[in-house]
Design a protein around this motif. Structure first.
Motif, PDB file in Angstrom:
ATOM      1  N   LEU A   1       0.839  -1.204   0.000  1.00 57.76           N
ATOM      2  CA  LEU A   1       0.000   0.000   0.000  1.00 57.76           C
ATOM      3  C   LEU A   1       0.874   1.253   0.000  1.00 57.76           C
ATOM      4  CD1 LEU A   1      -2.869   1.197   0.213  1.00 57.76           C
ATOM      5  CD2 LEU A   1      -2.647   1.057   2.696  1.00 57.76           C
ATOM      6  N   ALA A   2       1.931   1.232   0.840  1.00 56.29           N
ATOM      7  CA  ALA A   2       2.846   2.389   0.873  1.00 56.29           C
ATOM      8  C   ALA A   2       3.495   2.583  -0.497  1.00 56.29           C
ATOM      9  CB  ALA A   2       3.924   2.173   1.945  1.00 56.29           C
ATOM     10  N   GLU A   3       3.911   1.466  -1.096  1.00 62.21           N
ATOM     11  CA  GLU A   3       4.561   1.567  -2.407  1.00 62.21           C
ATOM     12  C   GLU A   3       3.620   2.169  -3.446  1.00 62.21           C
ATOM     13  OE1 GLU A   3       6.092  -2.868  -1.980  1.00 62.21           O
ATOM     14  OE2 GLU A   3       6.623  -2.067  -3.930  1.00 62.21           O
ATOM     15  N   VAL A   4       2.390   1.641  -3.508  1.00 55.06           N
ATOM     16  CA  VAL A   4       1.496   2.100  -4.584  1.00 55.06           C
ATOM     17  C   VAL A   4       0.966   3.505  -4.307  1.00 55.06           C
ATOM     18  CG1 VAL A   4       0.918  -0.224  -5.382  1.00 55.06           C
ATOM     19  CG2 VAL A   4      -0.552   0.866  -3.687  1.00 55.06           C
ATOM     20  N   MET A   5       0.808   3.857  -3.034  1.00 56.06           N
ATOM     21  CA  MET A   5       0.402   5.243  -2.744  1.00 56.06           C
ATOM     22  C   MET A   5       1.497   6.207  -3.194  1.00 56.06           C
ATOM     23  SD  MET A   5      -1.438   5.012   1.024  1.00 56.06           S
ATOM     24  CE  MET A   5      -1.383   6.758   1.412  1.00 56.06           C
ATOM     25  N   ALA A   6       2.744   5.856  -2.859  1.00 57.56           N
ATOM     26  CA  ALA A   6       3.857   6.738  -3.232  1.00 57.56           C
ATOM     27  C   ALA A   6       3.998   6.805  -4.752  1.00 57.56           C
ATOM     28  CB  ALA A   6       5.155   6.241  -2.593  1.00 57.56           C
ATOM     29  N   ALA A   7       3.829   5.657  -5.414  1.00 57.09           N
ATOM     30  CA  ALA A   7       3.955   5.646  -6.883  1.00 57.09           C
ATOM     31  C   ALA A   7       2.855   6.498  -7.506  1.00 57.09           C
ATOM     32  CB  ALA A   7       3.882   4.204  -7.397  1.00 57.09           C
ATOM     33  N   ALA A   8       1.652   6.443  -6.917  1.00 59.26           N
ATOM     34  CA  ALA A   8       0.548   7.247  -7.460  1.00 59.26           C
ATOM     35  C   ALA A   8       0.842   8.734  -7.274  1.00 59.26           C
ATOM     36  CB  ALA A   8      -0.758   6.863  -6.770  1.00 59.26           C
ATOM     37  N   GLY A   9       1.417   9.071  -6.105  1.00 61.65           N
ATOM     38  CA  GLY A   9       1.788  10.474  -5.874  1.00 61.65           C
ATOM     39  C   GLY A   9       2.806  10.928  -6.909  1.00 61.65           C
ATOM     40  N   LYS A  10       3.781  10.062  -7.173  1.00 64.92           N
ATOM     41  CA  LYS A  10       4.819  10.407  -8.156  1.00 64.92           C
ATOM     42  C   LYS A  10       4.186  10.552  -9.551  1.00 64.92           C
ATOM     43  CE  LYS A  10       9.332   9.014  -9.870  1.00 64.92           C
ATOM     44  NZ  LYS A  10       9.286   8.235 -11.100  1.00 64.92           N
ATOM     45  N   ALA A  11       3.282   9.619  -9.877  1.00 63.55           N
ATOM     46  CA  ALA A  11       2.643   9.680 -11.203  1.00 63.55           C
ATOM     47  C   ALA A  11       1.888  10.991 -11.373  1.00 63.55           C
ATOM     48  CB  ALA A  11       1.703   8.487 -11.364  1.00 63.55           C
ATOM     49  N   HIS A  12       1.461  11.567 -10.251  1.00 61.18           N
ATOM     50  CA  HIS A  12       0.707  12.821 -10.334  1.00 61.18           C
ATOM     51  C   HIS A  12       1.577  14.023  -9.980  1.00 61.18           C
ATOM     52  CE1 HIS A  12      -3.187  11.168 -11.432  1.00 61.18           C
ATOM     53  NE2 HIS A  12      -2.843  10.123 -10.688  1.00 61.18           N
ATOM     54  N   GLY A  13       2.888  13.848 -10.097  1.00 62.26           N
ATOM     55  CA  GLY A  13       3.781  15.009 -10.068  1.00 62.26           C
ATOM     56  C   GLY A  13       4.554  15.250  -8.788  1.00 62.26           C
ATOM     57  N   LEU A  14       4.330  14.429  -7.748  1.00 65.92           N
ATOM     58  CA  LEU A  14       5.088  14.670  -6.507  1.00 65.92           C
ATOM     59  C   LEU A  14       6.512  14.142  -6.656  1.00 65.92           C
ATOM     60  CD1 LEU A  14       2.622  13.634  -3.625  1.00 65.92           C
ATOM     61  CD2 LEU A  14       3.157  15.940  -4.438  1.00 65.92           C
ATOM     62  N   ASP A  15       7.415  14.756  -5.926  1.00 62.38           N
ATOM     63  CA  ASP A  15       8.779  14.229  -5.832  1.00 62.38           C
ATOM     64  C   ASP A  15       8.710  12.829  -5.193  1.00 62.38           C
ATOM     65  OD1 ASP A  15      11.793  14.608  -5.327  1.00 62.38           O
ATOM     66  OD2 ASP A  15      10.955  14.185  -3.333  1.00 62.38           O
ATOM     67  N   GLN A  16       9.496  11.889  -5.712  1.00 60.61           N
ATOM     68  CA  GLN A  16       9.399  10.483  -5.270  1.00 60.61           C
ATOM     69  C   GLN A  16       9.633  10.318  -3.763  1.00 60.61           C
ATOM     70  OE1 GLN A  16      11.262   7.754  -7.867  1.00 60.61           O
ATOM     71  NE2 GLN A  16      11.575   6.191  -6.317  1.00 60.61           N
ATOM     72  N   ASP A  17      10.705  10.978  -3.260  1.00 59.60           N
ATOM     73  CA  ASP A  17      11.022  10.818  -1.833  1.00 59.60           C
ATOM     74  C   ASP A  17       9.919  11.404  -0.964  1.00 59.60           C
ATOM     75  OD1 ASP A  17      13.301   9.606  -2.571  1.00 59.60           O
ATOM     76  OD2 ASP A  17      14.636  11.297  -2.136  1.00 59.60           O
TER      77      ASP A  17
END
Ligand SMILES: NC(=O)c1ccc[n+]([C@@H]2O[C@H](COP(=O)([O-])OP(=O)(O)OC[C@H]3O[C@@H](n4cnc5c(N)ncnc54)[C@H](OP(=O)(O)O)[C@@H]3O)[C@@H](O)[C@H]2O)c1
Length: 268
Positions: A180-196
């Motif tokens: 869940l943490a991985e896919v939430m972070a990946a979704a944030g990145k896909a929508h423009g957030l910095d990965q870290d």
């Protein structure tokens, strides 16, 4: 059967074994602790140097024998382990997939128990399932529950017929949450957030939601509703996640697959 005498022999001083032994040492367990491990870690040798444990004792009946080696290793060293089992030895295995029957047969005693920890146990926040034979005494059950508390909460005794389903929730569950943490972070990145930053947000949100869930008297469904205003932002996301084919049915399917695999591996 009377309450077990103090004294533990632990076979396997790896991650789980050391987490258990660390807890026993910290809580001033009132008996000797011996650990069998052919290549002891520096933590084990430090404990030995400080007189907290003994390492690699000579064979002889243990009072309580805790087996924390990998299941594949168990088959190979069962003769060595049996040398520590006497008629009164209480055996607790934390090995995944080794049934009570198989433990009893291999070690030549009926006084066996099995537990299924999970990885949060490594930081004392685990959920461990305890499984005992029907004829086990309440004293043995209470004593074993106390021995497992360094890993966190203990659920049980539960019937062995429940172990696969319970394992699919608490044993495998940490992986679902990490995903869940991985896919939430990946979704944030896909929508423009910095990965870290996306990963920091996801991790802290999961930690915070977990803490709130445990402290609150309200059910998770109510806590979810509390975040979800009608027509709001969270509702838009949950309408996707809670569709018929989405999270609820996916999770049921995933847990079913885990149960099937656990049964295959346990030879059921
Ligand atoms: N980690 C989990 O989340 C989890 C969850 C549920 C159940 N479990 C169960 O817990 C058990 C331990 O897992 P773990 O993650 O702690 O594994 P681990 O870190 O690999 O620990 C196993 C330990 O046993 C030692 N060992 C190997 N051969 C031995 C021998 N002949 N005599 C005594 N010790 C020996 C290993 O030494 P070497 O490293 O030198 O080989 C290692 O220190 C497994 O059976 C696993 O199924 C773990």
């Amino acid at each position: 059967m009377a309450r077990p005498e103090p004294g533990i022999t632990l076979v396997g001083g790896g991650r789980m074994g050391s987490a258990l032994a660390g807890g026993w040492i910290q809580s001033n367990y009132d008996g000797p602790i011996a650990i069998i491990d052919p290549q002891p870690s520096s933590q084990l040798t430090d404990w030995e140097r400080d007189g907290k444990i003994t390492l690699n004792p000579a064979p002889g009946p243990a009072t309580t024998l805790v087996v924390a080696v990998k299941p594949q290793v168990f088959d190979k060293i069962s003769d060595q382990i049996r040398a520590h089992v006497g008629p009164d030895t209480l055996v607790l295995s934390i090995m995944a997939g080794i049934t009570l029957d198989s433990l009893a047969r291999t070690l030549g005693t009926d006084r066996v128990a099995r537990a299924m920890p999970n990885t949060p146990g490594l930081v004392g926040k685990g959920m461990t399932l305890l499984c005992l034979p029907d004829e086990a005494s309440a004293d043995d059950g209470d004593y074993l529950k106390a021995l497992l508390t360094p890993l966190g909460d203990v659920e049980g005794p539960i019937g062995e017929d429940m172990i696969s389903a319970a394992t699919a929730i608490s044993g495998c569950g940490p992986a679902y949450v990490f995903l869940l943490a991985e896919v939430m972070a990946a979704a944030g990145k896909a929508h423009g957030l910095d990965q870290d930053m996306a990963m920091r947000l996801a991790k802290k949100t999961i930690e915070g939601a977990g803490a709130l869930m445990m402290e609150s008297e309200e059910a998770p469904s109510k806590l979810r509703e509390n975040v979800t205003s009608p027509g709001g932002v969270t509702k838009a996301a949950l309408d996707v996640l809670m569709q018929d084919t989405a999270m609820p049915s996916l999770m049921e399917h995933a847990v079913g697959a885990a149960i099937k695999r656990d049964r295959e591996l346990s030879g059921d």
